[in-house]
Design a protein around this motif. Structure first.
Motif, PDB file in Angstrom:
ATOM      1  N   UNK A 292      37.748  49.017  50.029  1.00 43.23           N
ATOM      2  CA  UNK A 292      37.908  49.530  48.667  1.00 43.23           C
ATOM      3  C   UNK A 292      38.496  50.934  48.777  1.00 43.23           C
ATOM      4  N   UNK A 293      39.000  51.441  47.684  1.00 43.52           N
ATOM      5  CA  UNK A 293      39.744  52.703  47.725  1.00 43.52           C
ATOM      6  C   UNK A 293      39.325  53.631  46.590  1.00 43.52           C
ATOM      7  N   UNK A 294      39.208  54.907  46.950  1.00 47.22           N
ATOM      8  CA  UNK A 294      38.998  55.948  45.945  1.00 47.22           C
ATOM      9  C   UNK A 294      40.219  56.860  45.957  1.00 47.22           C
ATOM     10  N   UNK A 295      40.725  57.180  44.782  1.00 47.66           N
ATOM     11  CA  UNK A 295      41.955  57.973  44.678  1.00 47.66           C
ATOM     12  C   UNK A 295      41.670  59.303  43.993  1.00 47.66           C
ATOM     13  N   UNK A 296      42.230  60.371  44.525  1.00 49.82           N
ATOM     14  CA  UNK A 296      42.006  61.709  43.976  1.00 49.82           C
ATOM     15  C   UNK A 296      43.323  62.472  43.958  1.00 49.82           C
ATOM     16  N   UNK A 297      43.639  63.066  42.827  1.00 49.36           N
ATOM     17  CA  UNK A 297      44.901  63.821  42.774  1.00 49.36           C
ATOM     18  C   UNK A 297      44.841  65.063  41.896  1.00 49.36           C
ATOM     19  N   UNK A 298      43.636  65.528  41.542  1.00 49.08           N
ATOM     20  CA  UNK A 298      43.584  66.784  40.785  1.00 49.08           C
ATOM     21  C   UNK A 298      43.142  67.913  41.726  1.00 49.08           C
TER      22      UNK A 298
ATOM     23  N   UNK B 113      42.763  39.674  46.829  1.00 48.97           N
ATOM     24  CA  UNK B 113      42.082  40.415  45.768  1.00 48.97           C
ATOM     25  C   UNK B 113      43.100  41.242  44.995  1.00 48.97           C
ATOM     26  N   UNK B 114      42.818  41.488  43.732  1.00 49.04           N
ATOM     27  CA  UNK B 114      43.743  42.268  42.896  1.00 49.04           C
ATOM     28  C   UNK B 114      43.580  43.760  43.186  1.00 49.04           C
ATOM     29  N   UNK B 115      44.609  44.504  42.849  1.00 50.78           N
ATOM     30  CA  UNK B 115      44.574  45.959  42.992  1.00 50.78           C
ATOM     31  C   UNK B 115      43.413  46.533  42.185  1.00 50.78           C
ATOM     32  N   UNK B 116      43.182  45.934  41.041  1.00 49.08           N
ATOM     33  CA  UNK B 116      42.115  46.402  40.156  1.00 49.08           C
ATOM     34  C   UNK B 116      40.746  46.282  40.833  1.00 49.08           C
ATOM     35  N   UNK B 117      40.581  45.220  41.615  1.00 47.82           N
ATOM     36  CA  UNK B 117      39.308  45.040  42.307  1.00 47.82           C
ATOM     37  C   UNK B 117      39.152  46.045  43.451  1.00 47.82           C
ATOM     38  N   UNK B 118      40.269  46.431  44.045  1.00 46.76           N
ATOM     39  CA  UNK B 118      40.204  47.272  45.252  1.00 46.76           C
ATOM     40  C   UNK B 118      40.030  48.753  44.938  1.00 46.76           C
ATOM     41  N   UNK B 119      40.533  49.192  43.784  1.00 48.35           N
ATOM     42  CA  UNK B 119      40.463  50.618  43.458  1.00 48.35           C
ATOM     43  C   UNK B 119      39.224  50.882  42.628  1.00 48.35           C
ATOM     44  N   UNK B 120      38.320  51.660  43.204  1.00 46.83           N
ATOM     45  CA  UNK B 120      37.059  51.948  42.517  1.00 46.83           C
ATOM     46  C   UNK B 120      37.183  53.174  41.635  1.00 46.83           C
ATOM     47  N   UNK B 121      36.469  53.168  40.559  1.00 44.67           N
ATOM     48  CA  UNK B 121      36.319  54.371  39.714  1.00 44.67           C
ATOM     49  C   UNK B 121      34.849  54.738  39.761  1.00 44.67           C
ATOM     50  N   UNK B 122      34.538  55.870  40.334  1.00 47.12           N
ATOM     51  CA  UNK B 122      33.111  56.246  40.451  1.00 47.12           C
ATOM     52  C   UNK B 122      32.613  56.875  39.145  1.00 47.12           C
TER      53      UNK B 122
END
Lengths: 190, 190
Positions: free
Chosen positions: B47-53, A181-190
């Motif tokens: 899946x991954x959620x990223x936070x840096x603020x 899977x691509x990085x884009x698919x793995x990183x979610x934006x809520x």
């Protein structure tokens, strides 16, 4: 070696030059990578069995299942089997909950192996009861994972995933393809 | 960096220079280490959620428990908290069984972080329900592990284990001591 290169090179390999002996000291050094890795609550409940003789490896091989998606493939043929194994045990006298410790440990061992010019495979599909009987593994230990390690002869490439199909496959030249899977698919934006 | 050195340096750290910003690109690169790592049956259900603020990190901090053996320590004080987090989710629309994938992934991320001059901590003790409510994480995801990542200010040393006591401890100079079992104890001879 650059760490990213090491991760790119650390692919699951299932075919080996069986004549290539892996020294006991090498296996011990690989366990040391696992020893230095994280353990839940620092309990360190894992123990390790090391095997590197043809007779030992021949004993272990029948209890392992290889490449679940290759339903027609019984695993590597003679001459292409791993020349060493590390069995990761959970010591139930320490805890009954091994969490993800064995995943962390197996990953450390595999990275260490590739860094040494070797390669291998984490195997979870194991005839556990029969293996424990054959090797006389005491009841206080649970077989968690087995690492097959050796000099790999398999070419493995990472492909872009298509149609959400995660099944790896082997082409006519024997190259093993792994859709990722691509990085884009793995990183979610809520 | 030599791989053994990297493993020796990759220690769990719980105190950080909170003013040190970790870039979003850095976090994405760390997830790429996880992406390139093994996944059971190659399913890749994480899946991954990223936070840096600072605002995001402040929101996440109250839902985490720190250093189980330090019952008197509520976790890092303001100014010493992590400046970024990676939440590892299991995507239940792919599988309900994440095996040890999240251990493998978290370990990859931590090794990558240390290789970048950062450090961190895997956290499994999480107020999951409250966190999911706060961050509005959809039901189809399960919170598996959280990585706290930042510029560490903690000195951590590995000690020989004594009397089978695995509890880490902090000395008067604030150095964090982690007792590790010896290789001899970990490798069984049947």
């Amino acid at each position: 070696m650059d760490l990213k290169d090491l991760f790119l090179k650390t692919r699951t390999c299932r075919r080996f030059d069986e004549s290539h002996k892996v020294g006991m000291e090498t296996l011990e050094n690989l366990v040391d990578f696992a020893r230095l890795s994280s353990s839940g609550g620092n309990r360190q409940p894992l123990k390790y069995l090391l095997f590197n003789t043809p007779a030992q490896c021949e004993k272990i091989f029948p209890f392992l299942a290889w490449a679940g998606y290759f339903t027609e493939w019984p695993g590597p043929e003679k001459g292409e089997r791993p020349s060493s194994y590390i069995i990761i045990l959970g010591d139930k006298s320490i805890t009954d909950n091994f969490g993800v410790d064995h995943g962390i440990a197996a990953h450390s061992i595999l990275l260490g192996a590739v860094n040494e010019g070797l390669g291998g495979c984490m195997i979870a599909s194991i005839k556990r009861e029969e293996l424990c009987n054959e090797l006389k593994i005491p009841d206080k230990y649970e077989v968690l994972l087995i690492l097959a390690i050796g000099k790999t002869i398999e070419k493995v490439t990472i492909d872009e995933i298509k149609n959400d199909d995660v099944k790896y496959w082997r082409d006519e030249q024997g190259v093993h393809h792994v859709p990722k899977r691509s990085l884009k698919e793995l990183i979610l934006r809520l």
